[in-house]
Design a protein around this motif. Structure first.
Motif, mmCIF file in Angstrom:
data_model
loop_
_atom_site.group_PDB
_atom_site.id
_atom_site.type_symbol
_atom_site.label_atom_id
_atom_site.label_comp_id
_atom_site.label_asym_id
_atom_site.label_seq_id
_atom_site.Cartn_x
_atom_site.Cartn_y
_atom_site.Cartn_z
ATOM 1 N N THR A 71 0.757 -1.200 -0.358
ATOM 2 C CA THR A 71 -0.005 -0.146 -0.094
ATOM 3 C C THR A 71 1.012 1.126 0.208
ATOM 4 N N VAL A 72 0.774 1.630 -1.102
ATOM 5 C CA VAL A 72 0.540 3.332 -0.988
ATOM 6 C C VAL A 72 -0.082 4.788 -1.099
ATOM 7 N N ASN A 73 1.049 5.780 -0.306
ATOM 8 C CA ASN A 73 -0.230 6.923 -0.520
ATOM 9 C C ASN A 73 1.266 7.802 -1.149
ATOM 10 N N ALA A 74 0.628 7.922 -2.456
ATOM 11 C CA ALA A 74 1.130 8.578 -3.411
ATOM 12 C C ALA A 74 0.332 10.567 -3.045
ATOM 13 N N ARG A 75 1.151 11.085 -2.414
ATOM 14 C CA ARG A 75 0.662 12.400 -2.091
ATOM 15 C C ARG A 75 1.927 12.934 -3.089
ATOM 16 N N ASP A 76 2.453 12.529 -3.388
ATOM 17 C CA ASP A 76 3.820 13.385 -4.066
ATOM 18 C C ASP A 76 2.505 13.797 -5.985
ATOM 19 N N ILE A 77 2.263 12.951 -5.941
ATOM 20 C CA ILE A 77 1.553 13.021 -7.698
ATOM 21 C C ILE A 77 0.570 14.337 -7.595
ATOM 22 N N THR A 78 -0.469 13.997 -6.298
ATOM 23 C CA THR A 78 -1.320 15.851 -6.490
ATOM 24 C C THR A 78 -0.517 16.881 -5.995
ATOM 25 N N GLN A 79 0.497 16.105 -5.225
ATOM 26 C CA GLN A 79 1.226 17.792 -5.148
ATOM 27 C C GLN A 79 1.628 18.238 -6.029
ATOM 28 N N THR A 80 2.543 17.443 -7.327
ATOM 29 C CA THR A 80 2.815 17.570 -8.394
ATOM 30 C C THR A 80 1.429 18.398 -9.176
ATOM 31 N N VAL A 81 -0.003 17.819 -9.113
ATOM 32 C CA VAL A 81 -0.404 17.949 -10.617
ATOM 33 C C VAL A 81 -1.199 19.526 -9.689
ATOM 34 N N ARG A 82 -1.430 19.812 -8.197
ATOM 35 C CA ARG A 82 -1.438 20.908 -7.970
ATOM 36 C C ARG A 82 -0.617 22.174 -7.747
ATOM 37 N N SER A 83 0.255 21.702 -7.748
ATOM 38 C CA SER A 83 1.383 22.531 -8.070
ATOM 39 C C SER A 83 1.899 23.330 -9.617
ATOM 40 N N GLU A 84 1.303 22.365 -10.596
ATOM 41 C CA GLU A 84 1.696 22.819 -12.220
ATOM 42 C C GLU A 84 0.029 23.115 -12.422
#
Length: 526
Positions: A205-218
């Motif tokens: 199980t992985v919580n991929a918060r970095d994806i959300t942060q990357t998309v939000r940053s863009e």
């Protein structure tokens, strides 16, 4: 007026149809400019759709990565002894940043790295986050709704392994599978499972918060760019609308004042500082309004002159009619009747000339010009006039120097009227047995016709006024009312309608008399 002024109605209708607006005709120019620029911004806003596709590709890549990691962890744990599985799973969880669990064949939990004290995957309670994160989640929800992004299922913990779809798939198909979930704070959670052997299954199980942060940053960067471009576009649109709409409104108001005619002189702004199409339109409208005012003034003056010219024969006729009622002498009655006949002829001639002069411009604007051999036309008119006989022994002589090349584009009947009027004028002023010399030459792509008489000539101060309506200098021995004073005015109107000029000047040989010079452009075929 000339070939360029001969328009066809169907062409005008076609041009009007090309300039018509179907659905935007009811919108103001400012609204249309803003709409056009906002449409371009909407294309830029399409970057949000690209970000959603970008996020989907990242999630697919991370899901494939999670499946590979699950297979590797399963292979490593299968190769190790059961006593070392827990330590190996804990080490692999630290290296991959994932929570590792494995289940027995009956679906019960056999081991969990979280229970071992490694809490590297923790879901965040959204109620404990600050307003910035809450605003980010709200913006995510709005954009996902706009772009119609598929919504992942909500992640929640399950006790038995059989409740996890990845575990069931790995157990039944012996292949690794992965699923993307949605955490309470809208970050993606990726689970993957692979078979260990003996119906056991390992799940990560992985919580991929970095994806959300990357998309939000863009999205933040794109939103800032979009906001700046939107403000700049609106400012430039309003500036453009101001530079276009305001002068057009001024011109429209001036045109309305011209139409209403409430002021004697309506000043249409010429906008001399503008060198674009708006400035050209302003100057064209100003020139048009001045020409219209000049035409109205000329019409008013012409109407006044007509009334004045018609009063004289009418007053003479009234006096003659009153005298007929009281005069008994047959000779005197005959004299009064002769006056009445002369006045009727004068009125008839005057009305005919006035009617022709008043509709001449309109007729010339609709006329279809043909090639006219002017020297041949002049020769024919002189022959006809000589055959009828010329009063007081006046002679007409024609000197043709065009070598058959004096063809112009025009209306033959109107050009004949010009020549006949010049003949009549020359004959009127010529002395008995006088000579009128008519010549035709070609000079600088123009046909030049000169009519010279032996009369007293035209004073320099009157050489322009004789071409005005009802303005003429008549011979002293000519009967009153024999000419209407419109002949030369009609001649100038016809010549100018053919893009030519007519002037009067002194004879070059310094003899007495006047010389009328008519210049007409040669036919383009020459």
């Amino acid at each position: 007026m000339a070939l360029a002024t001969v328009f066809r109605r169907n062409r005008g209708d076609r041009d009007a149809g090309d300039l018509s607006l179907r659905w935007s005709g009811s919108l103001s120019l400012t609204t249309r400019i803003l709409a056009l620029n906002i449409f371009a911004l909407a294309l830029l806003a399409g970057g949000f759709f690209y970000l959603d596709s970008y996020r989907s590709r990242i999630l697919d890549s991370r899901s494939a990565q999670a499946s590979r990691e699950a297979r590797l962890i399963a292979a490593a744990m299968t190769a190790s002894s059961p006593d070392h599985r827990a330590a190996l799973a804990l080490q692999l969880a630290r290296d991959t940043g994932a929570r590792v669990r494995w289940f027995k064949p009956d679906g019960t939990l056999a081991g969990d790295t979280r229970a071992m004290g490694l809490r590297n995957v923790q879901l965040i309670d959204p109620t404990t986050q600050d307003w910035g994160q809450q605003a980010g989640r709200f913006l995510d929800a709005v954009i996902d709704t706009v772009v119609n992004s598929p919504r992942a299922p909500l992640y929640r913990e399950r006790q038995a392994g059989t409740e996890w779809p990845d575990v069931r798939t790995a157990r039944t198909t012996q292949t690794a599978s992965a699923t993307v979930w949605r955490a309470p704070d809208r970050t993606p959670v990726i689970t993957a499972a692979a078979a260990l052997g003996d119906s056991e299954v390992v799940m990560t199980t992985v919580n991929a918060r970095d994806i959300t942060q990357t998309v939000r940053s863009e999205r933040l960067r794109l939103s800032i760019v979009l906001a700046i471009v939107t403000l700049l576009s609106i400012f430039l649109s309003l500036f453009l609308a101001r530079t276009i709409v305001r002068p057009l409104r001024r011109l429209a108001r001036a045109a309305v004042r011209v139409r209403l005619g409430r002021a004697r002189e309506v000043v249409v702004p010429r906008l001399p500082s503008r060198r674009d199409e708006i400035g050209s339109l302003a100057r064209a409208l100003s020139d048009m309004s001045q020409a219209l005012r000049a035409r109205i003034d000329a019409t008013e003056a012409f109407a006044a002159d007509v009334a004045h010219e018609m009063k004289n024969p009418l007053a003479s006729m009234r006096s003659a009619l009153e005298g007929l009622g009281s005069v008994k002498d047959p000779e005197l009655r005959e004299r009064l009747l002769a006056i009445l006949r002369d006045d009727v002829q004068r009125l008839d001639r005057l009305i005919t000339d006035i009617a022709e002069a008043s509709r001449l411009d309109a007729q010339l604007s609709r006329a279809k010009f043909d090639a006219v051999d002017v020297p041949a036309m002049i020769a024919g008119l002189i022959a006809q006039r000589s055959d009828r006989g010329i009063e007081r022994g006046v002679q007409l002589r024609f000197d043709d120097r065009t070598s058959g090349g004096g063809t112009v584009m025009g209306e033959g009947a109107r050009l004949e009227r010009v020549v006949e009027n010049l003949f009549e004028n020359g004959i009127s002023f010529s002395p008995d047995n006088g000579l009128i010399i008519v010549s035709a030459t070609i000079e600088q792509r123009e046909l030049v016709v000169r009519v010279e008489d032996e009369g007293p000539g035209v004073p320099a101060e009157a050489r322009e006024s004789i071409f005005q309506r009802f303005q003429s200098i008549r011979p002293e021995n000519e009967e009153f009312g024999k000419h209407s004073g419109l002949g030369l005015a009609i001649a100038r109107t016809i010549v100018e309608g053919h893009q030519g000029t007519i002037v009067v000047e002194s004879r070059e040989d310094r003899l007495s008399g006047a010389r009328f010079v008519v210049r007409l452009p040669l036919s383009p075929s020459r």
